[in-house]
Write a protein that holds these residues in place. Structure first.
Motif, short mmCIF file in Angstrom:
data_model
loop_
_atom_site.label_atom_id
_atom_site.label_comp_id
_atom_site.label_asym_id
_atom_site.label_seq_id
_atom_site.Cartn_x
_atom_site.Cartn_y
_atom_site.Cartn_z
N ILE A 59 2.77 5.68 -6.07
CA ILE A 59 2.60 6.35 -4.85
C ILE A 59 2.18 5.37 -3.78
O ILE A 59 2.79 5.67 -2.69
CB ILE A 59 1.36 7.20 -5.14
N ILE A 60 1.28 4.52 -3.82
CA ILE A 60 0.94 3.80 -2.62
C ILE A 60 2.07 2.80 -2.29
O ILE A 60 2.26 2.77 -1.08
CB ILE A 60 -0.35 2.76 -3.22
N LEU A 61 2.94 2.17 -3.18
CA LEU A 61 4.00 1.31 -2.95
C LEU A 61 4.99 2.27 -1.96
O LEU A 61 5.65 1.72 -1.18
CB LEU A 61 4.74 0.75 -4.19
N TYR A 62 5.16 3.28 -2.48
CA TYR A 62 6.27 4.38 -2.10
C TYR A 62 6.12 4.58 -0.56
O TYR A 62 6.83 4.42 0.11
CB TYR A 62 6.05 5.64 -2.77
N LEU A 63 4.72 4.90 -0.32
CA LEU A 63 4.23 5.34 1.02
C LEU A 63 4.07 4.17 1.85
O LEU A 63 4.27 4.30 3.25
CB LEU A 63 2.93 6.19 1.00
N GLN A 64 3.81 2.99 1.52
CA GLN A 64 3.86 1.73 2.25
C GLN A 64 5.24 1.36 2.68
O GLN A 64 5.35 1.02 3.82
CB GLN A 64 3.27 0.60 1.37
N GLU A 65 6.22 1.81 1.81
CA GLU A 65 7.78 1.58 2.39
C GLU A 65 8.11 2.29 3.52
O GLU A 65 8.73 1.81 4.43
CB GLU A 65 8.55 1.79 1.25
N ASP A 66 7.68 3.61 3.59
CA ASP A 66 7.93 4.59 4.66
C ASP A 66 6.53 5.58 4.73
O ASP A 66 6.63 6.61 4.18
CB ASP A 66 9.07 5.21 4.57
#
Length: 357
Positions: free
Chosen positions: A270-277
């Motif tokens: 989830i963190i990586l997903y939101l960091q991307e956008d």
């Protein structure tokens, strides 16, 4: 090799049974509660305290933390010196699971109803807390100098405080859908919440070995505990990341696929997903809200999992978990080589750590 693991795990189970028996004896009651006798305690009362924790232990569990501790001790020449300390690692782990399920409103653990669902919230809280403190009785019975018992108790107490700090971080983030920890903060939370018990296991393995053998002057006991402890902590983080990945893919044994979404858990994918956008936050919040209201059966759970998978963040998280476990393996190979006194135990240790990945 399988037989070697089974033999050690059987001894671990025997220690756990001795300190959390199905039917507590008067001798056990005296060892745990002091001068109290059956005249002071109504029949069945002790079981009402011990049975929930015993139930959870009987459901299984990998027992890799106490196995890690005992293999480290054996590798360093301590033989079975760490066995009496098994409850210091395994009981708090199970106590934390009981409390974690209460705090996350989980309804299942290891394939059966969560302890607080089965026995009641009040009993769940009380029995979980009891599992934190019961190990002090086994420490008192350990045949070691008082000075070493004090060192072990101080180590144990510090790590127990740290695990509660890690849980506080997790609760803080999953209560607020809008908050997003950094990747570094997430790993710090995992080190405190999950890695801490692995680190405790490794450090206790060294403490126990040092109760039987003397390390050479060029390799201080403190330095050894630090090296082994840090590696085990990384191992615990890797294990947690892979556990989170499983929750979003195959599902964890005894739990439902997507449970972490119901809890609003800010796992690494989830963190990586939101960091991307960061603009994806509204989509994630919508899925979290729907899952919290309707459970894993709502379509938003699979919708979010599909998005995470399509963007590749689940695979990125999986690789990070494997990397941390690999780093731990390399440390145990390097740090132990000059001090190894039991080659079989050392080989079993490396193999066990490898299997966690």
């Amino acid at each position: 090799m399988q037989a070697a693991y089974i033999q050690r795990l059987q001894k671990i189970e025997a220690v756990l049974e001795a300190w959390l028996p199905t039917e507590p004896s008067q001798e056990w009651i005296k060892n745990v509660f002091g001068t109290l006798t059956e005249k002071d305690i109504p029949a069945g009362l002790v079981q009402s305290l011990t049975r929930p924790g015993k139930d959870l232990l009987e459901r299984g569990g990998k027992r890799w933390r106490p196995l890690l501790m005992t293999l480290i001790c054996e590798s360093l020449g301590g033989k079975e010196e760490a066995l009496p300390l098994v409850p210091l690692v395994e009981f708090p782990h199970n106590g934390s699971l009981i409390h974690d399920d209460i705090e996350d409103n989980s309804d299942e653990r290891r394939g059966k109803p969560a302890i607080h669902i089965l026995y009641g919230l009040d009993t769940g809280v009380n029995s979980g807390s009891f599992l934190y403190f019961l190990p002090l009785a086994c420490l008192a019975a350990w045949e070691a100098p008082d000075s070493r018992k004090l060192q072990v108790m101080q180590c144990w107490a510090e790590h127990l405080r740290r695990i509660h700090l890690g849980q506080a971080m997790d609760i803080y983030w999953h209560r607020d859908f809008s908050s997003l920890p950094s990747e570094a903060l997430y790993e710090q939370m995992c080190r405190l919440k999950t890695g801490v018990l692995a680190r405790l296991a490794a450090e206790l393995g060294v403490y126990a070995a040092a109760n039987r053998v003397t390390f050479p002057p060029e390799q201080s006991e403190h330095a050894l505990r630090t090296a082994f402890g840090e590696a085990a902590e990384s191992l615990g983080v890797g294990f947690q990341i892979l556990d989170d990945v499983k929750n979003l893919t195959t599902g964890n044994p005894g739990k439902k696929r997507g449970d972490d979404i119901v809890e609003g858990k800010k796992s690494l994918p989830i963190i990586l997903y939101l960091q991307e956008d960061p603009r994806r936050i509204e989509f994630v919040k919508r899925c979290f809200s729907a899952a919290r209201a309707g459970g894993t059966a709502v379509p938003e759970v699979e919708e979010l999992i599909g998005e995470l998978d399509a963007t590749g963040v689940i695979e990125r998280a999986r690789k990070r978990g494997y990397q941390l476990i690999h780093n731990a393996i390399e440390t145990y190979k390097k740090e132990q080589s000059p001090l190894i006194q039991d080659e079989e135990a050392h080989h079993l240790l490396i193999e066990m750590v490898s299997l966690l990945g």
